[in-house]
Scaffold this active site. Structure first.
Site, mmCIF file in Angstrom:
data_model
loop_
_atom_site.group_PDB
_atom_site.id
_atom_site.type_symbol
_atom_site.label_atom_id
_atom_site.label_comp_id
_atom_site.label_asym_id
_atom_site.label_seq_id
_atom_site.Cartn_x
_atom_site.Cartn_y
_atom_site.Cartn_z
ATOM 1 N N TYR A 146 0.806 -1.226 0.000
ATOM 2 C CA TYR A 146 0.000 0.000 0.000
ATOM 3 C C TYR A 146 0.832 1.266 0.000
ATOM 4 O O TYR A 146 0.484 2.259 -0.604
ATOM 5 C CB TYR A 146 -0.886 0.027 1.259
ATOM 6 C CG TYR A 146 -2.150 -0.782 1.152
ATOM 7 C CD1 TYR A 146 -3.170 -0.384 0.274
ATOM 8 C CD2 TYR A 146 -2.347 -1.914 1.910
ATOM 9 C CE1 TYR A 146 -4.344 -1.125 0.183
ATOM 10 C CE2 TYR A 146 -3.514 -2.650 1.823
ATOM 11 C CZ TYR A 146 -4.509 -2.261 0.951
ATOM 12 O OH TYR A 146 -5.666 -2.973 0.856
ATOM 13 N N ASP B 98 16.403 -2.678 83.457
ATOM 14 C CA ASP B 98 17.234 -3.278 84.505
ATOM 15 C C ASP B 98 18.629 -2.666 84.445
ATOM 16 O O ASP B 98 19.102 -2.258 83.379
ATOM 17 C CB ASP B 98 17.351 -4.791 84.292
ATOM 18 C CG ASP B 98 16.008 -5.488 84.476
ATOM 19 O OD1 ASP B 98 15.104 -4.870 85.048
ATOM 20 O OD2 ASP B 98 15.878 -6.640 84.037
ATOM 21 N N TYR C 49 12.824 -36.020 79.188
ATOM 22 C CA TYR C 49 12.860 -37.472 79.021
ATOM 23 C C TYR C 49 14.269 -38.049 78.929
ATOM 24 O O TYR C 49 14.435 -39.242 78.825
ATOM 25 C CB TYR C 49 12.100 -37.875 77.743
ATOM 26 C CG TYR C 49 10.693 -37.351 77.680
ATOM 27 C CD1 TYR C 49 9.920 -37.256 78.830
ATOM 28 C CD2 TYR C 49 10.138 -36.947 76.472
ATOM 29 C CE1 TYR C 49 8.625 -36.763 78.773
ATOM 30 C CE2 TYR C 49 8.842 -36.456 76.408
ATOM 31 C CZ TYR C 49 8.087 -36.363 77.559
ATOM 32 O OH TYR C 49 6.814 -35.887 77.511
#
Length: 1526
Positions: A163, A539, A803
């Site tokens: 074109y 503290d 344990y």
């Protein structure tokens, strides 16, 4: 009437019209439905082809004469701009067809005529045989004609649809084509008029010159609603001429006869950037690269979002497209990585945000490009179809990073972060604040009296309660209270995300009404705050000081101006109170209290109460404190820039080296004060009213930093941190004969040794001290009775402390003899005698169990070493010989460790090839835990990832809790490829270990950096020898006193029997006179002890019993004491008792005489011999315990062997020898140089000395540029390991963990005893880059991981071992049996050497055992085994010979020989045993030698571990748990 769907809309409208219109003439169908020619359609609907034909106003790049290229608002018609562009692009396209083309001329005339000429190859002037017309007339005067319709042809022109030029013709009132073809020797010229509606006559002339083409056209301006070419459209067209000049290479472009001053794409880009500057006023930097002939890219910084100027085949793609994305994405991906690194923790930065700071210029030549419209503004072709690639070079990316974009992004990130932070602040002052829990707001806060209000920030809820009690005195109108939940964030180094999510900081800002970036210089700005002051109430301990410092840092970092207004103050409470009758004195620092004691001889008559924290004070005391607010409130006063420098010094990450010198000077200053007998410096005296920030940092906060180091870095003397020392102290004091629960022991430690931190961390410390799996301790001081963790999870699988049980190892008191306790300096806490400054073991435990810790300014990392080698070296030093070099060694580790460079080691796992598709991994690098390895390495290899395909087809697991065995299947091709690359590298079985941070506290409490392990050994040796001298001196005094006492007692009894002394019915005073006259001594033992000015620990509790009467009565204290004679029972007068007493006297005298003849060296050697002997017993017991749990106890021997062989290395495997490449060594050297460089800057802590005063040196130092030494933790290639690094467990508490591994001693395949030094040849390629580089850097924290693994030694010297081992003779046989280390604490010595014994079946003769014995395994200098001698010459032992035989068979073995690495601890002995077992079973078809190598007397030797890790909350065994707190 219904409408058919085909009826046009306008007819629908007609239906709605009024009836009177019915009479009008209806439109015919022909008028409604029309057909147009294509030419008519283009003119009727131009926007489909050329874009809008209406005037549009938008911002565009244009060229103005007076300005140049600039971005401004223009009003133009896009269609007109497009038709001009089509012709211009066609001219540029001709350059692709004819590379010789060199010129384009663009001319714009006043009568709206435009001419574009180029000297490229002309259009063929020849008649088209199909269309029967000349080609120029065809392509310019007939629609749908083009040379671009063949999509199979790869074209790089701008034309595509057929074109372009025709559209220019159609929208022109006049359009002339003139072209000349040298090839066809003709010149063609034709003109079309009236929108291509009328063609003029064609002119043909003969031609012999150079080709050219010229298009001249006069746009039909009426179609564009224009009358003439205005300024804006001309400016656009001129810019397009410049575009062509910049994007078309080697083409001169002339505009109206003048050549455009553009010499290529780079100079074209400069036109856009002329006078553009960055934020700092400097010209923008442009990064340019001609990637290849088809791609050219420029990049610079953009301040207006993402910008791009791009061309595809000379078409200006103003909207960009995929070609721009293709380039931009490459750059963005690199920049994002850089930004993330530099913006760690800041606002998250996404790729689009990075892109918004980029301006890209791109010029591309692309094959058959596609666009989204005829206007060709956006290129849509996919990148794969470009026909070329654009791979930007590293140089370009590097320049892109430095061109200002990254800085711009980071500034934007800061801005964004600031906006987010500001959302957290309120610009309006509120009377009431909602949503902050635990806030007790002052009633006047936020009111007009807010400047008089004070916010009290307390350390925890208990301190808040104290403050609220005190508010009863001063009222609540002016005081608010808010409790802090611990230590606040160091905002100076925190990430944006951390600050945003930190509730504590956001609450403080909200409560006070602070606003980020606001300057509070004047009084008006201060009135916007809800509180005029902040009072810090913590503290009075070192952690409290740290909280104060962090709050000061928070305000100083964000609002330094507030510090000048005395905005901060602190509330101090007493640390000690002394009272007598109703008189009471409070002290706010311990040095002040000590000073008071020294000046008050009667201080013992005062009652002393220590206050550990604010919670110790009662409500009554709180009210007293607040009633005397003037005394307890200390204001912080700003004294100038030195305050700013001090705060930055304490908290800035950049000033690591300055902090080191700061702390070093402090330690030296403190040491000098001690030597000179000066009291410690303190801040809070009775008259202190205010404090400068400089004083606070240098006198108070430094105490926290120093204590942080003390808690994190062990002592060179005993290798322990304070928490571990407290545990040991308690265990010695309890002297349990039965096991005790870990949780109970933790409570006992807290009680007996004043442990002030959480009991959970204490329990972890106890667990770490007892662990003995591979990679933990070489010598655990506590026994692990229960599940204390295994190598499966790196100790995290230990059971709950409730344990599991523990008790002292039988070796503990041999390592820390009680005879030395009297020479130690015990500490006092709350007036309670606690653990000593350090214990003094008979060997340097810091080398045995290693050490790791990160403190303030320093970090420490020391690997484990073999117990026997250390003992052997100490014996050498005692004999006046030089110690032998040592390699790291981990008990029961079966891999190898080799030296890469000074203090750099490589740790190798074990892998063997079973057949063409199967390999077996039987050892992992140290501290690569079995489960971690499986999840992080093997699983991804099996399943693949997004980026990498699967490598292996299957794997099977045959490991136990102490051994490793993965059998891996892969295809032949993959295995061959992995072999080529290196199996150790592919399967991540090599890690590096760096020991460049061997920092320890020396015996005087100063940090000292050691360059080598032998330096630590020598330092320890000198100190220990000195203390043997002190021990002898003490023992001589004590024995002398005891001998004298017995002598006096015996004489007294004899004289009483002979009647020379009569005591019946005589006054005590007279008796004492008689005893003095007869030459009896006052209690010699008591007198000697008093002379020593201290009571031994064991007698501390007996004070009240033995000597209560004497010590309490003043008479007894002042005069001689003869109770030791007069208190003797009557039955001492019997013949038996008299004879026994005389015997005791003679024995004690003999003991004294014997001791006098011994030297300190003799005493040390005796201790070492006793230790080594017990070590053998303990190891024998461990092995025996392991065998108790052997599977198939009641099963036939064959079945048992089958089960065991499942977990042992396959006898048919071909061991892959680890390879240490030159690259790895070079990298190691490089790292060392880097490390040394940074450390030189820091200076050795112990030597930095304190010549000038602390303060002066500090000030000097503050100006120094911050050092670069950052601490990284080493990480194995697997993520989990990183966790391990957290804990510094290695350093002390866990160092002992290795016993578990020794369950089955599997001889390392084909390994030969270590003989010569480092020349180990390895077949496998190592991933030096990956595995090494990362690991080394971890250096400071994680280096350890690797360290642990390395039993193989590359260093030499077997000779010495012999001496050290002598005492062990008997043990060899024992060793063989005692491989199991289940419940017994791992014996320290087992490290490498001991393990071998495990493999020995009970059958082997003791001789063999000796040979096989750990001696060999352990490595160079086993110290205590008789077998050692053999170790030096491998041939002597059976196992060795077996090994040699095996080696000779296989090709690989020879190589193994050279690398005299540290072998797994059990390798030697186990080898021989294995050989026997195998040969006996005759199950293997291998040669005898081979069989022996792998055979084990399964029955005796291997017992599958009874222990199985129990799933539970992970335990961080890595670091001493105490450290976690800090």
């Amino acid at each position: 009437m219904e409408l058919s769907p085909l009826q046009p809309v306008n007819e629908n409208m007609l239906l709605n019209k009024k009836k009177n219109e019915d009479g009008k003439k209806r439109l015919s169908v022909e008028r409604i439905y029309q057909k147009k020619t294509q030419l008519e359609h283009i003119l009727l609907r131009p926007d489909t082809y050329i874009g809008s034909v209406e005037l549009v106003t938008q911002q565009m790049w244009v060229y103005d004469e007076d300005v140049g290229i600039n971005y401004r608002e223009v009003t133009f018609v896009p269609g007109l701009y497009k038709i001009f562009d089509e012709i211009l692009v066609n001219a540029a396209d001709n350059k692709q067809r004819d590379p010789k083309m060199s010129c384009i001329r663009v001319t714009m005339m006043r009568n709206n005529l435009i001419s574009i000429w180029n000297n490229g190859k002309g259009i063929p002037v020849v008649e088209h045989k199909v269309e029967k017309m000349y080609v120029p007339a065809l392509i310019f005067g007939q629609l749908l004609t083009s040379s671009n319709y063949d999509d199979d042809e790869k074209k790089v022109t701008g034309g595509r649809n057929g074109y372009g030029a025709k559209l220019c013709n159609i929208f022109s009132t006049k359009f002339t084509v003139e072209t000349a073809s040298r090839e066809y020797k003709k010149m063609f010229k034709q003109t079309w008029m009236d929108n291509m509606g009328r063609a003029g006559d064609m002119e043909l002339k003969p031609f012999s010159g150079e080709d050219y083409t010229c298009i001249t056209f006069q746009p039909d301006l009426s179609k564009f609603k224009m009358q003439s070419l205005d300024k804006d459209i001309v400016a656009l067209m001129v810019r397009r001429a410049y575009d062509i000049a910049g994007s078309t290479k080697d083409v001169k472009v002339f505009l109206n006869g003048n050549r455009l001053p553009v010499k290529g794409f780079r100079s074209y880009v400069d036109m856009y950037l002329k006078d553009k500057v960055d934020e700092t006023g400097n010209a923008l930097k442009v990064v340019h690269e001609q990637v290849n002939p088809r791609w050219e890219v420029c990049l610079t910084m953009s301040e207006k979002g993402f910008q791009q100027i791009s061309f595809v085949n000379s078409i200006a793609t103003s909207k960009g497209g995929r070609h721009v994305d293709y380039v931009a994405d490459q750059i963005v991906s690199k920049l994002v990585d850089v930004v993330k690194k530099k913006n760690k923790g800041g606002v998250a930065v996404k790729a689009d945000q990075v892109k918004n700071h980029m301006w890209i210029f791109g010029n591309a030549v692309i094959e058959n490009p596609t666009f989204d419209s005829q206007t060709k503004e956006n290129m849509t072709l996919q990148a794969k179809s470009f026909g070329s690639t654009c791979q930007l070079s590293e140089k370009f990316i590097k320049a892109a990073i430095g061109c200002g974009i990254v800085e711009s992004i980071l500034n934007w990130v800061k801005f964004k972060a600031q906006i987010q932070l500001n959302k957290k602040c309120s610009a309006v002052k509120h009377n009431r604040i909602k949503g902050i829990p635990k806030l007790d707001d002052a009633n006047d806060a936020g009111s007009r009296n807010s400047a008089e209000c004070t916010l009290i920030l307390t350390e925890g809820d208990s301190a808040k309660t104290l403050a609220v009690s005190g508010l009863g005195v001063v009222g609540r109108d002016k005081y608010g209270v808010f409790p802090l939940r611990g230590k606040i964030l160091n905002v100076r180094e925190a990430s944006h995300k951390q600050i945003m999510e930190n509730a504590e900081i956001n609450n403080i800002i909200k409560i006070v009404g602070l606003q980020y970036k606001k300057n509070y210089e004047d009084e008006d700005s201060l009135k916007t705050l809800r509180y005029g002051k902040i009072m810090i109430m913590t503290d009075q301990d070192q952690d409290g000081s740290h909280i104060k410092g962090l709050l000061i840092n928070f305000i100083h970092h964000n609002w330094p101006s507030l510090l000048r207004h005395r905005f901060l103050e602190e509330f101090i409470t007493p640390i000690v109170k002394v009272s007598k009758n109703k008189q009471e004195i409070a002290f706010y620092s311990l040095p002040e209290f000590e000073e008071w004691k020294s000046t008050n001889p009667n201080h013992k008559k005062w009652k002393v109460k220590y206050y550990k924290g604010l919670g110790t004070s009662t409500s009554k005391e709180a009210k007293e404190y607040f009633a005397n607010m003037k005394r307890h409130r200390i204001q912080f006063k700003y004294s100038g820039p030195e305050d700013d420098a001090a705060i930055s010094l304490a908290f800035s990450k950049k000033q690591v080296d300055d902090r080191k010198e700061w702390l070093t000077n402090f330690m030296e200053d403190r040491r000098q004060r001690k030597l000179l007998g000066l009291p410690e410096d303190y801040l809070y005296g009775q008259t202190t009213m205010y404090l400068t920030y400089n004083d606070f940092i240098n006198k108070e906060l430094i105490l926290f930093s120093n204590s942080d180091n003390e808690r994190s870095i062990p002592s060179m003397v005993d290798g322990l941190k304070p928490g571990q020392r407290k545990v040991l102290f308690t265990c010695f004091k309890r002297n349990d004969k039965r096991e005790v629960k870990v949780a109970q022991l933790a409570g006992s430690v807290a009680e007996m040794s004043s442990y002030h931190h959480g009991e959970m961390s204490l329990m972890m410390t106890i667990i770490n001290l007892a662990q003995n799996f591979v990679g933990s301790n070489n010598l655990n001081l506590l026994q692990p009775i229960g599940q204390f963790g295994t190598r499966l999870h790196g100790g995290k699988d230990s059971a709950s402390p409730r344990y599991i049980f523990t008790m002292l190892s039988p070796l503990a008191r041999l390592l820390f003899p009680s005879k030395d306790d009297h020479t130690l300096r015990f500490l006092y806490d709350d007036n309670q005698r606690v653990e000593p400054e350090w214990y003094i073991p008979i060997i340097p435990m810091v080398l045995i169990n290693g050490a790791e810790g990160i403190g303030t300014g320093w970090s420490c990392k020391i690997p484990n070493f073999d117990v026997r080698e250390v003992v052997n070296n100490i014996r050498r030093l005692l004999d006046g010989e030089e110690p032998l070099p040592m390699l790291p060694s981990y008990k029961n580790y079966k891999g190898t460790i080799e030296e890469l460079a000074s203090n750099q080691y490589v740790i190798n796992g074990e892998v063997a090839i079973l057949n063409s598709t199967t390999i077996e991994i039987t050892e992992l690098p140290i501290r690569t835990w079995t489960q971690t390895y499986k999840e992080q390495v093997l699983e991804p290899m099996l399943n693949g990832t997004e980026k990498t395909p699967p490598l292996i087809t299957d794997y099977r697991e045959y490991h136990t809790d102490t051994t490793v065995k993965f059998v891996i299947k892969m295809t032949e091709e993959k295995l061959a490829e992995a072999e080529r690359v290196g199996l150790h590298k592919v399967f991540k079985l090599q890690t590096s270990l760096t020991c460049n941070s061997m920092v320890l506290f020396d015996h005087v409490g100063c940090l000292k950096k050691y360059d080598t392990v032998l330096d630590i050994l020598r330092d320890f040796f000198e100190l220990r020898l000195k203390y043997y001298g002190l021990r002898k001196e003490w023992l001589l005094g004590m024995l002398g006193a005891e001998s004298s006492k017995l002598n006096n007692q015996a004489r007294f009894i004899l004289e009483k029997i002979d009647g020379k002394i009569v005591i019946e019915n005589k006054p005590k005073k007279e008796l004492i006179k008689v005893l003095i006259q007869r030459g009896y001594d006052s209690d010699p033992v008591k007198a000697w002890k008093e002379a020593q000015q201290k009571v031994p620990e064991e007698e501390e509790n007996e004070e009240n019993e033995e000597s209560e009467s004497e010590s309490t009565s003043p008479a007894a204290e002042s005069g001689p004491t003869f109770n030791y004679l007069l208190d003797m029972p009557l039955w001492y007068l019997t013949k038996e008792k008299k004879d026994e007493l005389c015997k005791q006297r003679d024995e004690k005298e003999q003991e004294l005489n014997t001791l006098k003849k011994k030297t300190p060296s003799d005493l040390w050697k005796e201790d070492l011999a006793a230790f080594v002997e017990e070590l053998e017993v303990v190891e024998a017991k461990e092995k025996q315990d392991e065998q108790v749990g052997l599977p198939g106890k009641g099963v036939k021997a064959k079945g048992k062997k089958a089960q065991i062989s499942e977990v042992l290395p396959s006898p048919v495997g071909k061991r892959v020898i680890p390879q240490v490449t030159m690259e790895m060594r070079a990298e190691a050297e490089k790292k060392i140089r880097r490390k040394i460089k940074s450390e030189n800057v820091e200076g050795t802590p112990a030597e930095d000395g304190a010549e000038p005063g602390l303060r002066q040196r500090l000030e000097k130092r503050q100006k120094r540029e911050p050092g670069t030494r950052a601490k990284k933790q080493t990480t194995l290639p697997f993520k989990p390991i990183k966790k391990a690094q957290k804990q510094n467990p290695w350093s002390d508490s866990e160092s002992d963990m290795s016993s578990n591994e020794s369950n089955f001693d599997v001889p390392p395949r084909e390994k030969e005893p270590r003989i010569a030094a480092t020349k180990a040849k390895f077949t496998a390629d190592l991933d030096s880059d990956d595995d090494f580089s990362g690991l080394d850097e971890k250096d400071e924290d994680e280096d350890f991981f690797p360290l642990d693994d390395t039993p193989p030694k590359t260093k030499m010297p077997p000779k010495n071992t012999k001496k050290a081992l002598k005492p062990q003779k008997s043990s060899t046989s024992v060793d063989l049996e005692s491989d199991g280390k289940d419940s017994v604490p791992a014996s320290p010595g087992a490290s490498a050497a001991d393990v071998p014994a495990e493999t020995e079946p009970s059958k082997p003769s003791s001789k063999q055992t000796v040979g096989v014995k750990r001696t060999i395994t352990k490595g160079q200098s086993l110290t205590s085994t008789a077998g050692t001698k053999k170790r030096a010459v491998p041939k002597e032992t059976k196992s060795d010979s077996a090994l040699n035989a095996h080696v000779s068979k296989k090709p690989a073995p020879a190589k193994a020989k050279n690398s005299r690495k540290r072998m797994p601890s059990s390798s030697d002995s186990s080898d021989s045993e294995f050989e026997k077992a195998i040969s006996k079973g005759a199950t293997s078809k291998k040669l005898k030698g081979e069989e022996r190598d792998f055979h084990v007397d399964l029955d005796d030797t291997v017992a599958p571990r009874a222990k199985s890790g129990r799933a539970r909350k992970p335990i961080k065994y890595l670091e001493e748990s105490d450290d976690d707190l800090f």
